[in-house]
Design a protein around this motif. Structure first.
Motif, PDB file in Angstrom:
ATOM      1  N   VAL A 540       3.617  17.388   6.532  1.00  0.00           N
ATOM      2  CA  VAL A 540       3.220  18.416   7.501  1.00  0.00           C
ATOM      3  C   VAL A 540       2.499  19.558   6.795  1.00  0.00           C
ATOM      4  O   VAL A 540       1.438  20.025   7.239  1.00  0.00           O
ATOM      5  CB  VAL A 540       4.457  18.931   8.264  1.00  0.00           C
ATOM      6  N   PHE A 541       3.071  20.015   5.681  1.00  0.00           N
ATOM      7  CA  PHE A 541       2.450  21.107   4.931  1.00  0.00           C
ATOM      8  C   PHE A 541       1.065  20.708   4.410  1.00  0.00           C
ATOM      9  O   PHE A 541       0.110  21.472   4.482  1.00  0.00           O
ATOM     10  CB  PHE A 541       3.339  21.512   3.762  1.00  0.00           C
ATOM     11  N   LEU A 542       0.975  19.494   3.885  1.00  0.00           N
ATOM     12  CA  LEU A 542      -0.290  19.061   3.279  1.00  0.00           C
ATOM     13  C   LEU A 542      -1.394  18.910   4.317  1.00  0.00           C
ATOM     14  O   LEU A 542      -2.534  19.341   4.091  1.00  0.00           O
ATOM     15  CB  LEU A 542      -0.092  17.742   2.534  1.00  0.00           C
ATOM     16  N   VAL A 543      -1.110  18.292   5.451  1.00  0.00           N
ATOM     17  CA  VAL A 543      -2.169  18.068   6.438  1.00  0.00           C
ATOM     18  C   VAL A 543      -2.650  19.377   7.047  1.00  0.00           C
ATOM     19  O   VAL A 543      -3.837  19.518   7.387  1.00  0.00           O
ATOM     20  CB  VAL A 543      -1.710  17.098   7.548  1.00  0.00           C
ATOM     21  N   LEU A 544      -1.755  20.376   7.182  1.00  0.00           N
ATOM     22  CA  LEU A 544      -2.176  21.664   7.729  1.00  0.00           C
ATOM     23  C   LEU A 544      -3.066  22.419   6.746  1.00  0.00           C
ATOM     24  O   LEU A 544      -3.728  23.392   7.132  1.00  0.00           O
ATOM     25  CB  LEU A 544      -0.950  22.508   8.094  1.00  0.00           C
ATOM     26  N   GLY A 545      -3.082  21.990   5.486  1.00  0.00           N
ATOM     27  CA  GLY A 545      -3.986  22.589   4.511  1.00  0.00           C
ATOM     28  C   GLY A 545      -5.410  22.091   4.609  1.00  0.00           C
ATOM     29  O   GLY A 545      -6.295  22.608   3.913  1.00  0.00           O
ATOM     30  N   ALA A 546      -5.667  21.082   5.439  1.00  0.00           N
ATOM     31  CA  ALA A 546      -7.020  20.547   5.662  1.00  0.00           C
ATOM     32  C   ALA A 546      -7.734  20.205   4.359  1.00  0.00           C
ATOM     33  O   ALA A 546      -8.851  20.675   4.115  1.00  0.00           O
ATOM     34  CB  ALA A 546      -7.855  21.524   6.482  1.00  0.00           C
ATOM     35  N   PRO A 547      -7.145  19.378   3.490  1.00  0.00           N
ATOM     36  CA  PRO A 547      -7.799  19.084   2.207  1.00  0.00           C
ATOM     37  C   PRO A 547      -9.112  18.319   2.347  1.00  0.00           C
ATOM     38  O   PRO A 547     -10.039  18.527   1.560  1.00  0.00           O
ATOM     39  CB  PRO A 547      -6.750  18.251   1.465  1.00  0.00           C
ATOM     40  N   LEU A 548      -9.226  17.444   3.353  1.00  0.00           N
ATOM     41  CA  LEU A 548     -10.465  16.689   3.517  1.00  0.00           C
ATOM     42  C   LEU A 548     -11.616  17.594   3.934  1.00  0.00           C
ATOM     43  O   LEU A 548     -12.752  17.446   3.461  1.00  0.00           O
ATOM     44  CB  LEU A 548     -10.267  15.572   4.539  1.00  0.00           C
ATOM     45  N   HIS A 614      12.592   2.553  -6.131  1.00  0.00           N
ATOM     46  CA  HIS A 614      12.611   3.995  -5.858  1.00  0.00           C
ATOM     47  C   HIS A 614      11.193   4.553  -5.802  1.00  0.00           C
ATOM     48  O   HIS A 614      10.849   5.332  -4.896  1.00  0.00           O
ATOM     49  CB  HIS A 614      13.409   4.716  -6.947  1.00  0.00           C
ATOM     50  N   LEU A 615      10.376   4.163  -6.754  1.00  0.00           N
ATOM     51  CA  LEU A 615       9.006   4.663  -6.810  1.00  0.00           C
ATOM     52  C   LEU A 615       8.214   4.222  -5.584  1.00  0.00           C
ATOM     53  O   LEU A 615       7.473   5.010  -4.981  1.00  0.00           O
ATOM     54  CB  LEU A 615       8.335   4.161  -8.089  1.00  0.00           C
ATOM     55  N   SER A 616       8.380   2.969  -5.194  1.00  0.00           N
ATOM     56  CA  SER A 616       7.670   2.450  -4.021  1.00  0.00           C
ATOM     57  C   SER A 616       8.099   3.179  -2.759  1.00  0.00           C
ATOM     58  O   SER A 616       7.264   3.542  -1.917  1.00  0.00           O
ATOM     59  CB  SER A 616       7.919   0.947  -3.879  1.00  0.00           C
ATOM     60  N   MET A 617       9.412   3.398  -2.593  1.00  0.00           N
ATOM     61  CA  MET A 617       9.893   4.105  -1.410  1.00  0.00           C
ATOM     62  C   MET A 617       9.312   5.512  -1.332  1.00  0.00           C
ATOM     63  O   MET A 617       8.900   5.967  -0.263  1.00  0.00           O
ATOM     64  CB  MET A 617      11.421   4.169  -1.417  1.00  0.00           C
ATOM     65  N   ASN A 618       9.277   6.218  -2.444  1.00  0.00           N
ATOM     66  CA  ASN A 618       8.747   7.580  -2.436  1.00  0.00           C
ATOM     67  C   ASN A 618       7.298   7.613  -1.968  1.00  0.00           C
ATOM     68  O   ASN A 618       6.906   8.464  -1.157  1.00  0.00           O
ATOM     69  CB  ASN A 618       8.863   8.193  -3.835  1.00  0.00           C
ATOM     70  N   PHE A 619       6.499   6.686  -2.462  1.00  0.00           N
ATOM     71  CA  PHE A 619       5.097   6.652  -2.051  1.00  0.00           C
ATOM     72  C   PHE A 619       4.949   6.227  -0.595  1.00  0.00           C
ATOM     73  O   PHE A 619       4.086   6.748   0.125  1.00  0.00           O
ATOM     74  CB  PHE A 619       4.296   5.724  -2.967  1.00  0.00           C
ATOM     75  N   VAL A 620       5.767   5.293  -0.156  1.00  0.00           N
ATOM     76  CA  VAL A 620       5.696   4.866   1.241  1.00  0.00           C
ATOM     77  C   VAL A 620       6.070   6.015   2.165  1.00  0.00           C
ATOM     78  O   VAL A 620       5.413   6.237   3.200  1.00  0.00           O
ATOM     79  CB  VAL A 620       6.621   3.651   1.475  1.00  0.00           C
ATOM     80  N   PHE A 621       7.127   6.758   1.829  1.00  0.00           N
ATOM     81  CA  PHE A 621       7.508   7.907   2.648  1.00  0.00           C
ATOM     82  C   PHE A 621       6.355   8.911   2.762  1.00  0.00           C
ATOM     83  O   PHE A 621       6.033   9.384   3.853  1.00  0.00           O
ATOM     84  CB  PHE A 621       8.731   8.611   2.038  1.00  0.00           C
ATOM     85  N   LEU A 622       5.755   9.231   1.629  1.00  0.00           N
ATOM     86  CA  LEU A 622       4.669  10.218   1.616  1.00  0.00           C
ATOM     87  C   LEU A 622       3.453   9.741   2.398  1.00  0.00           C
ATOM     88  O   LEU A 622       2.911  10.466   3.243  1.00  0.00           O
ATOM     89  CB  LEU A 622       4.266  10.522   0.175  1.00  0.00           C
ATOM     90  N   ILE A 623       3.008   8.526   2.129  1.00  0.00           N
ATOM     91  CA  ILE A 623       1.788   8.015   2.762  1.00  0.00           C
ATOM     92  C   ILE A 623       1.992   7.826   4.256  1.00  0.00           C
ATOM     93  O   ILE A 623       1.136   8.192   5.075  1.00  0.00           O
ATOM     94  CB  ILE A 623       1.354   6.703   2.088  1.00  0.00           C
ATOM     95  N   SER A 624       3.130   7.252   4.636  1.00  0.00           N
ATOM     96  CA  SER A 624       3.416   7.044   6.050  1.00  0.00           C
ATOM     97  C   SER A 624       3.453   8.367   6.796  1.00  0.00           C
ATOM     98  O   SER A 624       2.862   8.508   7.878  1.00  0.00           O
ATOM     99  CB  SER A 624       4.748   6.308   6.206  1.00  0.00           C
ATOM    100  N   GLY A 625       4.160   9.350   6.224  1.00  0.00           N
ATOM    101  CA  GLY A 625       4.229  10.655   6.876  1.00  0.00           C
ATOM    102  C   GLY A 625       2.886  11.351   6.952  1.00  0.00           C
ATOM    103  O   GLY A 625       2.552  11.983   7.964  1.00  0.00           O
ATOM    104  N   TYR A 626       2.083  11.232   5.890  1.00  0.00           N
ATOM    105  CA  TYR A 626       0.783  11.904   5.892  1.00  0.00           C
ATOM    106  C   TYR A 626      -0.118  11.315   6.967  1.00  0.00           C
ATOM    107  O   TYR A 626      -0.783  12.056   7.708  1.00  0.00           O
ATOM    108  CB  TYR A 626       0.127  11.790   4.519  1.00  0.00           C
ATOM    109  N   ILE A 627      -0.186   9.997   7.050  1.00  0.00           N
ATOM    110  CA  ILE A 627      -1.040   9.373   8.068  1.00  0.00           C
ATOM    111  C   ILE A 627      -0.583   9.778   9.468  1.00  0.00           C
ATOM    112  O   ILE A 627      -1.401  10.081  10.348  1.00  0.00           O
ATOM    113  CB  ILE A 627      -1.023   7.837   7.903  1.00  0.00           C
ATOM    114  N   TYR A 628       0.737   9.796   9.675  1.00  0.00           N
ATOM    115  CA  TYR A 628       1.261  10.121  11.005  1.00  0.00           C
ATOM    116  C   TYR A 628       0.893  11.547  11.410  1.00  0.00           C
ATOM    117  O   TYR A 628       0.339  11.783  12.495  1.00  0.00           O
ATOM    118  CB  TYR A 628       2.773   9.945  11.010  1.00  0.00           C
ATOM    119  N   PHE A 629       1.179  12.519  10.551  1.00  0.00           N
ATOM    120  CA  PHE A 629       0.949  13.917  10.915  1.00  0.00           C
ATOM    121  C   PHE A 629      -0.528  14.300  10.803  1.00  0.00           C
ATOM    122  O   PHE A 629      -0.967  15.243  11.462  1.00  0.00           O
ATOM    123  CB  PHE A 629       1.814  14.827  10.040  1.00  0.00           C
TER     124      PHE A 629
END
Length: 758
Positions: A540-548, A614-629
């Motif tokens: 949520v924080f990252l997408v509101l920063g409009a990095p693209l 563990h590493l795979s889960m962390n990336f999946v959580f981040l990527i999934s959440g970023y695409i969604y929000f």
């Protein structure tokens, strides 16, 4: 493709189209379409055909393999004695290091070739979008922001990042997506495909070789059908080679059937994916601090293949006398500079967690580390200086590329030798650590957790997360660099966006480097805390920063026919794959289903038992959440612009599933991951079932804060849309003299008169 001087052909542009000569008043006819596979090979000025580069590739493979074999053979007796294994015979002794080194050279060639065809040279970008004159307003990907007043004079309105993005080359993404590869791009892609297939075949061969090496069996025994099952069931390295071979063969075969530029970035990602399984096993993935060992090895391997593979692709392109060599050299030089620093740093970190400083010059393993590090630094600096001197000369005169080819070939040979040294480390056990009394948790997780994590104690335990902590720092640095470029252009940027994005980076780094990240692998409740932060707070924080949007405005447009970073990002956003992923139906489902698949199947026990999980889960959580929000509330451009009211509907639809998930965990009486958690021997008493129910409560209640932000953003967007519609209605009414309103009043008057008459 530009013909060399003396060929007598017309001068051509970088995209293959002929250009007008200033000495001829006649118009130049349009060029004929050329089928890439049937294009004749380029010729030298003397008229002879340019030789292929595969003999050079094989020489590099041979050098890396022979160096690795000689070093491994020299240390054979000591290594076998340290491992307590019998001699597996000459086939394994020589074949394992040779084919391992050969495999890495082929993997580097595949990654470098796809990197080259995707990003180092330009495709044939058409002058006009294929969709031009067809569907109009297909979507509002480049539409002005919703709060911009319709009909405003652009000369009177201050320029904003969004308006600049809207004004620049609206069909850029469509043209680049449809662009075919040039002849040189196709040849590089084909080399990458063949190299990936060779790597895949070597990966299959490595399965019995690895079994022979770890068991001491002769290769003739290990290669029998029964040995394959044993290797894939009991030897982690064999399983890693199996997955590497699968990814490599898929990538290689797919690359043989592609002719468009749009496929090359995907093939490049495939070439990176095929080396990841090998980075998640071996010395680095076991024992204490194995998270540092594994993460540093992944960084090291990634930049190794980019460094070596990119130079191999450049060498082949120079031998073909292909165009854009100056552009490719300039781009590769930047990559190589970063690769040198990353390889040296990650290599030292990787070795530092496995051997003591006193062993660096007194053990075989330490000497190999020193030799490899010194070789990387010297070779990297030499190559950097060489390219800095060569690039201006090539820009000035194309015939100066001969010096680059000679020095680059020598540089590649030294690279191959350094690779052989690195490969020999895989069969050389590191010295025994001084502290042999590692706890069960240090062996299973990588570190000890000194005390029970509580609301206060998690802020008193710190251990930098080498993977996500480093990524958080790099993202913040890249964002700040973009802001600096934007300020130099004199363009505004909302401070709130900067605050949101940096808050996301800080949250990511703090979460994974504090007691939250340290306790995440050890208890279910802290795993759920980290999971919620990674999937629902940081994105949520990252997408509101409009990095693209920042990147699109800060990056300079590429020269005509030479797309660059900005054009690549436009295509990355505007493509069918991302359009499918961000469709509300799929996007909502993927965000919800990940929870249920992970925690309602035996998959969870498998994932938490290995660092790779563990590493795979962390990336999946981040990527999934970023695409969604991103699709839900992000101010950045998306493939499809959808109404805020529709997004609110999808958000309300998804909320019961999130709530039910938390309730399900609170009522579940089966302990998830019980075998793994029970053997950690934590230094405090823990009720696994009670801890799991606490985790369920966290999952149920932790979404309130991010969802409040999401609802706030959506309601604010809805208010802006209503205001925009009102302005459009008012503008239309003033333009037509309120004809619609007069007609509506007349209709009401007629209805009233009919009612009175009846």
């Amino acid at each position: 493709m530009v013909e060399p001087e003396g060929s007598g052909s017309r001068p051509t542009a970088g995209n293959g189209a002929e250009v007008n000569s200033t000495s001829s008043p006649q118009a130049v006819p349009a060029p004929k379409k050329t089928q890439i596979p049937d294009s004749p090979p380029p010729k030298k000025p003397g008229g002879s055909k340019v030789r292929g580069s595969w003999p050079l590739y094989l020489i590099i493979v041979a050098v890396a393999g022979i160096v690795g074999t000689l070093i491994s053979w020299g240390f054979l007796a000591g290594n076998l004695a340290a491992l307590g294994l019998p001699d597996p015979g000459p086939i394994t002794t020589a074949g394992l290091p040779f084919f391992r080194a050969a495999g890495w050279i082929f993997a580097s060639l595949a990654a470098g070739s796809f990197l080259f065809s995707a990003f180092l040279i330009s495709p044939k970008v058409p002058a006009q979008s294929p969709a031009a004159g067809g569907k109009k307003n297909r979507r509002s990907f480049f539409a002005p922001p919703s709060d911009q007043t319709a009909g405003e004079d652009e000369n009177e309105t201050p320029a904003t990042p969004e308006s600049v993005v809207a004004a620049r080359d609206r069909d850029t993404a469509a043209r680049l997506s449809a662009a075919p590869l040039t002849v040189d791009g196709h040849l590089a892609s084909r080399a990458g495909s063949i190299a990936a297939i060779c790597f895949g075949l070597i990966g299959i061969l490595m399965i019995p070789l690895v079994l022979s090496d770890v068991s001491g069996q002769p290769f003739s025994v290990a290669v029998q059908p029964a040995g394959w099952g044993t290797a894939l069931d009991q030897v982690a390295e064999a399983v890693a080679w199996q997955w590497a071979a699968i990814f490599a063969l898929i990538t290689g075969v797919a690359g043989l059937f592609t002719r468009k530029w749009i496929t090359q970035p995907l093939l490049f990602l495939g070439s990176i994916l095929m080396i990841i399984p090998l980075g998640l096993e071996g010395h680095s993935a076991s024992g204490g601090n194995h998270d540092y060992g594994t993460n540093s090895l992944l960084f090291h391997m990634l930049f190794l293949v980019l460094w070596i593979g990119g130079l191999m692709a450049l060498l082949a392109h120079g031998r073909r006398l292909g165009p854009d060599l100056d552009l490719a050299l300039e781009r590769y030089s930047k990559i190589a500079f970063v690769a040198i620093i990353a390889m040296a740093a990650s290599g030292l970190v990787n070795a530092g967690v496995r051997i003591q400083w006193s062993d660096w010059f007194t053990s075989n393993y330490g000497l190999l580390v020193v030799a490899k590090t010194v070789g990387v630094i010297i070779l990297g600096l030499f190559g950097l200086l060489h390219r800095q001197r060569t690039i201006p000369r090539i820009k000035a005169a194309a015939d100066k590329r001969g010096l680059f080819l000679q020095v680059a070939f020598v540089e590649l040979l030294v690279m191959a030798a350094v690779t052989g040294v690195a490969i020999s480390m895989g069969r050389t056990p590191p010295p025994a650590p001084e502290n042999m009394d590692l706890s069960v948790m240090a062996i299973a997780v990588g570190w000890d957790l000194p005390k029970e994590p509580t609301l206060s104690s998690v802020w008193t335990m710190w251990r930098f997360d080498l993977m996500l902590g480093t990524i958080a720092i790099l993202m913040a640095a890249a964002y700040i660099r973009g802001l600096i470029k934007l300020r130099r252009k004199g363009m505004p940027w909302k401070n709130s966006r900067t605050a949101w994005f940096l808050a996301g980076c800080i949250t990511l780094g703090v979460c994974m480097s504090s007691g939250i990240g340290m306790a995440m692998p050890a208890t279910f409740s802290m795993h759920m805390v980290a999971h919620m932060i990674l999937s629902m707070v940081v994105p949520v924080f990252l997408v509101l920063g409009a990095p693209l949007s920042l990147l699109l405005v800060a990056a300079e447009p590429g020269a005509p026919g030479r797309p660059g970073l900005r054009e690549w990002v436009l295509v990355a956003v505007d493509n069918p794959i991302l359009k499918f992923l961000t469709h509300p139906a799929f996007n909502t489902i993927q965000f919800i289903v990940i929870f249920y698949i992970l925690y309602m199947t035996p998959f969870y026990e498998t994932m938490i038992s290995e660092h790779a999980g563990h590493l795979s889960m962390n990336f999946v959580f981040l990527i999934s959440g970023y695409i969604y929000f991103w699709e839900m509330i992000g101010p950045d451009p998306t493939p499809e612009d959808r109404s805020t009211l529709g997004k609110l509907g999808w958000l309300v639809f998804s909320m019961p599933f999130h709530l039910f998930f938390g309730v399900y965990l609170m009522q579940l009486n089966v302990i998830l991951g019980e075998v793994f958690y029970s053997r950690l021997e934590l230094p405090w008493e823990i009720d696994l079932l009670a801890d799991q129910k606490v985790g369920g409560g966290i999952a149920w209640g932790s979404g309130s804060f991010p969802m409040a932000i999401v609802f706030g953003v959506l309601f604010n967007n809805l208010r802006k849309e209503d205001r925009q519609k009102e302005k459009e209605i008012d503008a239309k009414a003033e333009g037509d003299g309120y004809e619609d309103l007069d007609a509506y009043n007349a209709m009401l008057s007629q209805m009233s008169n009919r009612d009175q008459q009846s």
